[in-house]
Design an enzyme around this catalytic site. Structure first.
Site, PDB file in Angstrom:
ATOM      1  N   HIS A   1      11.797  25.509  66.213  1.00 18.95           N
ATOM      2  CA  HIS A   1      11.340  25.762  67.591  1.00 18.95           C
ATOM      3  C   HIS A   1      10.550  24.572  68.129  1.00 18.95           C
ATOM      4  CE1 HIS A   1      12.753  29.724  68.340  1.00 18.95           C
ATOM      5  NE2 HIS A   1      12.084  30.302  67.368  1.00 18.95           N
TER       6      HIS A   1
ATOM      7  N   HIS B   1      12.654  27.652  60.371  1.00 19.41           N
ATOM      8  CA  HIS B   1      13.009  28.216  61.682  1.00 19.41           C
ATOM      9  C   HIS B   1      11.898  27.913  62.703  1.00 19.41           C
ATOM     10  CE1 HIS B   1      14.498  31.433  64.465  1.00 19.41           C
ATOM     11  NE2 HIS B   1      13.217  31.510  64.742  1.00 19.41           N
ATOM     12  N   GLU B   2      10.657  28.132  62.308  1.00 19.84           N
ATOM     13  CA  GLU B   2       9.532  27.887  63.233  1.00 19.84           C
ATOM     14  C   GLU B   2       9.395  26.396  63.539  1.00 19.84           C
ATOM     15  OE1 GLU B   2       8.110  30.257  64.787  1.00 19.84           O
ATOM     16  OE2 GLU B   2       9.055  31.834  63.597  1.00 19.84           O
TER      17      GLU B   2
ATOM     18  N   GLU C   1      16.630  31.060  69.704  1.00 13.67           N
ATOM     19  CA  GLU C   1      16.597  31.633  68.348  1.00 13.67           C
ATOM     20  C   GLU C   1      17.810  31.181  67.541  1.00 13.67           C
ATOM     21  OE1 GLU C   1      14.009  32.972  67.084  1.00 13.67           O
ATOM     22  OE2 GLU C   1      13.004  32.942  69.026  1.00 13.67           O
TER      23      GLU C   1
ATOM     24  N   ASP D   1      17.596  29.020  64.140  1.00 13.12           N
ATOM     25  CA  ASP D   1      18.270  29.489  62.913  1.00 13.12           C
ATOM     26  C   ASP D   1      19.166  28.391  62.350  1.00 13.12           C
ATOM     27  OD1 ASP D   1      17.129  31.974  62.855  1.00 13.12           O
ATOM     28  OD2 ASP D   1      18.841  33.042  63.723  1.00 13.12           O
TER      29      ASP D   1
HETATM   30 ZN   LIG Z   1      12.228  32.201  66.481  1.00  8.75          ZN
END
Ligand SMILES: [Zn+2]
Length: 415
Positions: free
Chosen positions: A279, A275-276, A354, A358
């Site tokens: 980003h 997930h990070e 987000e 995800d």
């Molecule tokens: Zn996040």
């Protein structure tokens, strides 16, 4: 009273009334859901923990309301009593009207204005967080943190302020001011994780072993430099768990809290890491930076217009001859009355990021299940509000709610 003071009182009143209304909506919504564990959460949360999430949410909300009343009272006293022109005038009389004296006076005033909130901050850490088992800090560590923050604020803030006060003499100074502050923001993105965060926490590479190998191969697969994955001793201050992305380019890094490492299984940690990385890969960080740059530019343009407005200075008890310093001070104190209303737009955008991260994580590990399990655990362990009022989460939440995220992960993915 000057008309600008009426405008100030109206803006403050409307904002405060809206905040209290949203808080009331949310409290009622949470209380209504408190009877038994709602169906979507029954799989993973026991009634006792569910009860605790509600108590924690309501306790934080009570504290938030207290903080709101406190801030409003303080702001009203500061603005209506003429405290600012009195204090600033006194400091300048004492220090002289040099650029240094102006910068120093501004810093002194901001320190003085931050003092009344200290007891509330103490209460939050050592009463509220303590009651729910999250506080791991000590009074000694808390005081040391405050002092370090103060010194950093002086060391970093003073030169920046002096440069701004000097620039104001130039034509289109606000453009120069923007350039300086934006460059400063860019430098801080690198300096902050490299030199400032280590003053408060220890950062270590992932310990050798199966987990490390697993995360390293995920990093490799997604094209992320694995050396930049660090573990932070978040447990030094708080039982809350988290992970975040910071920096850019060669200075990028992903930080996992030690508390998170303890709570999650290997495949769940892998999903959080993915997930990070998402980003980073999806360019969220640079987009955020571009928007914050634009906001800085608009902010300085507005500030420049205010420094040329006699009514602005007069209304708050200053004179235009006093230059940029009083305008900066008032801008810092009052801009929140306007920018508060941008929260829903900024948070909408953040929530979109987000969802994207995800989806990236789900695709990177070929399953939505580890991500869903990690989100459930994070909400459970942090006693997050599982049933916020939709208006409340739309306004304040930078992340979608647990149910929203689960639904998105499951609906568009392969499972
Ligand atoms: Zn996040």
């Amino acid at each position: 009273m000057h008309p600008i003071i009426y405008a100030f009182i109206i803006l403050l009143g409307v904002k405060t009334a809206f905040e209290i209304w949203l808080e009331w909506l949310n409290r009622r919504h949470v209380q209504e859901a408190s009877g038994s564990v709602p169906e979507p959460f029954q799989d993973f949360i026991d009634p006792e923990t569910y009860c605790k999430t509600i108590e924690y949410t309501l306790a934080k909300s009570r504290f938030g309301l207290l903080e709101t009343f406190f801030d409003v009272a303080l702001l009203l006293i500061i603005i209506l009593s003429g405290f600012l022109p009195w204090l600033y005038g006194g400091l300048i009389d004492f220090l002289g009207n040099s650029l240094w004296a102006q910068g120093l006076s501004l810093l002194a005033i901001s320190i003085i204005l931050s003092l009344p909130a200290l007891p509330l901050e103490w209460w939050q850490q050592f009463r509220l967080e303590e009651r729910f088992g999250f506080n791991k800090s000590t009074l000694r560590l808390w005081v040391t943190d405050k002092l370090k923050g103060l010194i950093l604020g002086l060391v970093i803030g003073f030169p920046v302020l002096c440069v701004l006060l000097w620039l104001v003499g130039l034509p289109v100074w606000w453009l120069w001011a923007f350039a300086v502050v934006f460059a400063f923001q860019l430098v801080m993105i690198v300096v902050y994780p490299m030199f400032i965060m280590p003053l408060f926490n220890k950062f270590e590479p992932l310990p050798e072993g199966g987990l490390r190998n697993r995360l390293m191969s995920l990093a490799k697969k997604t094209g992320f430099k694995a050396k930049a994955i660090l573990v932070m001793d978040g447990s030094k201050r708080s039982g809350h768990s988290n992970a975040f992305f910071t920096g850019f380019g060669n200075f990028r890094r992903i930080v996992l809290f030690d508390t998170l490492m303890e709570q999650l299984e290997e495949d769940e940690l892998e999903a959080v890491l993915a997930h990070e990385i998402g980003h980073y890969k999806l360019g969220h960080v640079s987009r955020m930076l571009a928007v914050s740059g634009l906001a800085t530019l608009i902010g300085f343009r507005v500030l420049a217009a205010l420094t040329e407005s006699d009514w602005f200075y007069k209304g708050f008890g200053f004179t235009t001859e006093q230059g940029l310093a009083p305008a900066l001070l008032l801008f810092g104190l009052l801009s929140g009355l306007v920018t508060f209303w941008l929260h829903p737009a900024i948070n909408f955008w953040s929530r979109k990021h987000e969802y994207e991260a995800d989806a990236f994580a789900r695709d990177a590990v070929n399953s939505g299940q580890p991500m869903v399990r990690s989100l459930r655990k994070l909400h459970e362990k942090n006693l997050s509000n599982l049933t916020p009022h939709p208006a409340y989460s739309a306004f304040y939440y930078s992340h979608p709610t647990l149910l929203e995220r689960e639904a998105a992960i499951v609906s568009t993915g392969s499972g």
